[in-house]
Design a protein around this motif. Structure first.
Motif, mmCIF file in Angstrom:
data_model
loop_
_atom_site.group_PDB
_atom_site.id
_atom_site.type_symbol
_atom_site.label_atom_id
_atom_site.label_comp_id
_atom_site.label_asym_id
_atom_site.label_seq_id
_atom_site.Cartn_x
_atom_site.Cartn_y
_atom_site.Cartn_z
ATOM 1 N N LEU A 1 0.820 -1.213 0.000
ATOM 2 C CA LEU A 1 0.000 0.000 0.000
ATOM 3 C C LEU A 1 0.856 1.266 0.000
ATOM 4 O O LEU A 1 0.533 2.262 0.661
ATOM 5 C CB LEU A 1 -0.939 -0.017 1.212
ATOM 6 C CG LEU A 1 -1.950 -1.172 1.202
ATOM 7 C CD1 LEU A 1 -2.680 -1.269 2.537
ATOM 8 C CD2 LEU A 1 -2.952 -1.012 0.067
ATOM 9 N N SER A 2 1.936 1.248 -0.756
ATOM 10 C CA SER A 2 2.847 2.394 -0.784
ATOM 11 C C SER A 2 2.170 3.638 -1.356
ATOM 12 O O SER A 2 2.483 4.767 -0.943
ATOM 13 C CB SER A 2 4.109 2.058 -1.579
ATOM 14 O OG SER A 2 3.777 1.697 -2.914
ATOM 15 N N GLU A 3 1.226 3.466 -2.286
ATOM 16 C CA GLU A 3 0.512 4.626 -2.825
ATOM 17 C C GLU A 3 -0.340 5.287 -1.747
ATOM 18 O O GLU A 3 -0.461 6.522 -1.719
ATOM 19 C CB GLU A 3 -0.351 4.223 -4.018
ATOM 20 C CG GLU A 3 0.443 3.895 -5.266
ATOM 21 C CD GLU A 3 -0.460 3.704 -6.476
ATOM 22 O OE1 GLU A 3 -1.684 3.962 -6.357
ATOM 23 O OE2 GLU A 3 0.045 3.304 -7.525
ATOM 24 N N ASP A 4 -0.934 4.495 -0.876
ATOM 25 C CA ASP A 4 -1.688 5.058 0.248
ATOM 26 C C ASP A 4 -0.766 5.866 1.157
ATOM 27 O O ASP A 4 -1.138 6.948 1.637
ATOM 28 C CB ASP A 4 -2.340 3.945 1.067
ATOM 29 C CG ASP A 4 -3.621 3.432 0.443
ATOM 30 O OD1 ASP A 4 -3.936 3.835 -0.696
ATOM 31 O OD2 ASP A 4 -4.308 2.625 1.081
ATOM 32 N N LEU A 5 0.418 5.341 1.418
ATOM 33 C CA LEU A 5 1.367 6.037 2.270
ATOM 34 C C LEU A 5 1.749 7.371 1.653
ATOM 35 O O LEU A 5 1.773 8.412 2.338
ATOM 36 C CB LEU A 5 2.609 5.176 2.502
ATOM 37 C CG LEU A 5 2.362 3.899 3.318
ATOM 38 C CD1 LEU A 5 3.569 2.974 3.243
ATOM 39 C CD2 LEU A 5 2.046 4.231 4.770
ATOM 40 N N ASP A 6 2.042 7.379 0.362
ATOM 41 C CA ASP A 6 2.387 8.627 -0.321
ATOM 42 C C ASP A 6 1.245 9.636 -0.201
ATOM 43 O O ASP A 6 1.470 10.827 0.054
ATOM 44 C CB ASP A 6 2.668 8.361 -1.802
ATOM 45 C CG ASP A 6 3.923 7.536 -2.026
ATOM 46 O OD1 ASP A 6 4.775 7.457 -1.118
ATOM 47 O OD2 ASP A 6 4.050 6.951 -3.124
ATOM 48 N N PHE A 7 0.036 9.160 -0.377
ATOM 49 C CA PHE A 7 -1.151 10.018 -0.330
ATOM 50 C C PHE A 7 -1.339 10.612 1.064
ATOM 51 O O PHE A 7 -1.561 11.816 1.224
ATOM 52 C CB PHE A 7 -2.372 9.185 -0.727
ATOM 53 C CG PHE A 7 -3.646 9.964 -0.869
ATOM 54 C CD1 PHE A 7 -3.989 10.543 -2.074
ATOM 55 C CD2 PHE A 7 -4.526 10.091 0.198
ATOM 56 C CE1 PHE A 7 -5.172 11.251 -2.221
ATOM 57 C CE2 PHE A 7 -5.712 10.797 0.072
ATOM 58 C CZ PHE A 7 -6.033 11.381 -1.146
ATOM 59 N N CYS A 8 -1.247 9.770 2.073
ATOM 60 C CA CYS A 8 -1.514 10.203 3.448
ATOM 61 C C CYS A 8 -0.434 11.115 4.014
ATOM 62 O O CYS A 8 -0.687 11.862 4.972
ATOM 63 C CB CYS A 8 -1.685 8.988 4.361
ATOM 64 S SG CYS A 8 -3.147 7.983 4.006
#
Length: 236
Positions: free
Chosen positions: A208-215
């Motif tokens: 979920l690296s895209e979620d981390l970038d987003f958050c």
């Protein structure tokens, strides 16, 4: 004005938030999801502490989208997980999002005795700070934490919100609030700090690296959701 930080949902009592402006933070990922859903036109977000409550609430409302997670994974039978990237306009606009998560919705429920309850994350840190200061009362930032324990990602988010509050108005900080501020001020590369958090590692392992970038984007939203009478809508 006095500012305090409560370090996880399990430490919240009615007395600890009563009469205060509460800002509930679950950066990875529930409050980031709520901000995104409201930003993309959700009619409301209805936070629930259990899967059973969420399913029962769905029966009582129209145009419902079920969202949430358990152990960071999609709940069987739900429409959306706890990934903010899923809460697009096409998925949630004009819908009532019934949301249940492991930590974030619990923190919201436990803050119900506060005078006002705002939803905060890194994504709206400046906006939620402005809303809290405008209330002109003592404030408490409620960190959801992870599994009843302290979470580094929520703590540095509290520091970011406090920093923006102090730009607007002097305040007395408790020791824990001062510590959150110091952590934020000495780790302006937020990822260098947050990547040491246990929950960061869990999400990374799940791909979920895209979620981390987003958050981890700071102050990119002007949305300030408010929890009132059991539902969350945009604060005006």
């Amino acid at each position: 004005m006095k500012i305090n930080v409560i370090t996880c949902a399990d430490h919240v009592s009615p007395e600890s938030v009563k009469g205060n402006t509460a800002v509930v933070v679950d950066t990875l990922r529930a409050t980031s999801v709520i901000i995104t859903a409201i930003s993309h036109g959700a009619k409301s977000v209805v936070p629930m502490t259990s899967v059973e409550e969420a399913l029962e609430t769905k029966k009582k409302l129209e145009n419902v989208v079920l969202g949430g997670e358990r152990k960071a994974r999609l709940i069987d039978g739900f429409d959306l997980s706890n990934s903010p990237k899923e809460y697009t306009a096409s998925a949630v606009a004009e819908k009532n999002v019934v949301l249940t998560t492991t930590n974030g919705t619990k923190a919201i429920a436990r803050s119900s005795s506060a005078a006002r309850i705002f939803i905060g994350a890194l994504r709206n840190a400046r906006a939620v700070a402005e809303a809290a200061v405008a209330e002109e009362r003592d404030a408490v930032i409620v960190n959801a934490g992870t599994g009843g324990e302290f979470s580094m990602d929520d703590f540095i988010t509290a520091g970011a919100i406090i920093a923006h509050m102090l730009e607007l108005k002097p305040a007395e900080l408790t020791d824990v609030a001062k510590t959150a501020l110091i952590i934020y001020e000495t780790h302006r590369d937020l990822r260098s700090y947050i990547q040491e958090a246990h929950h960061y590692g869990v999400l990374e392992e799940l791909g979920l690296s895209e979620d981390l970038d987003f958050c981890l984007q700071e102050s990119v939203e002007d949305i300030v959701p408010e929890y009132k009478n059991g539902i969350i809508k945009q604060h005006f």
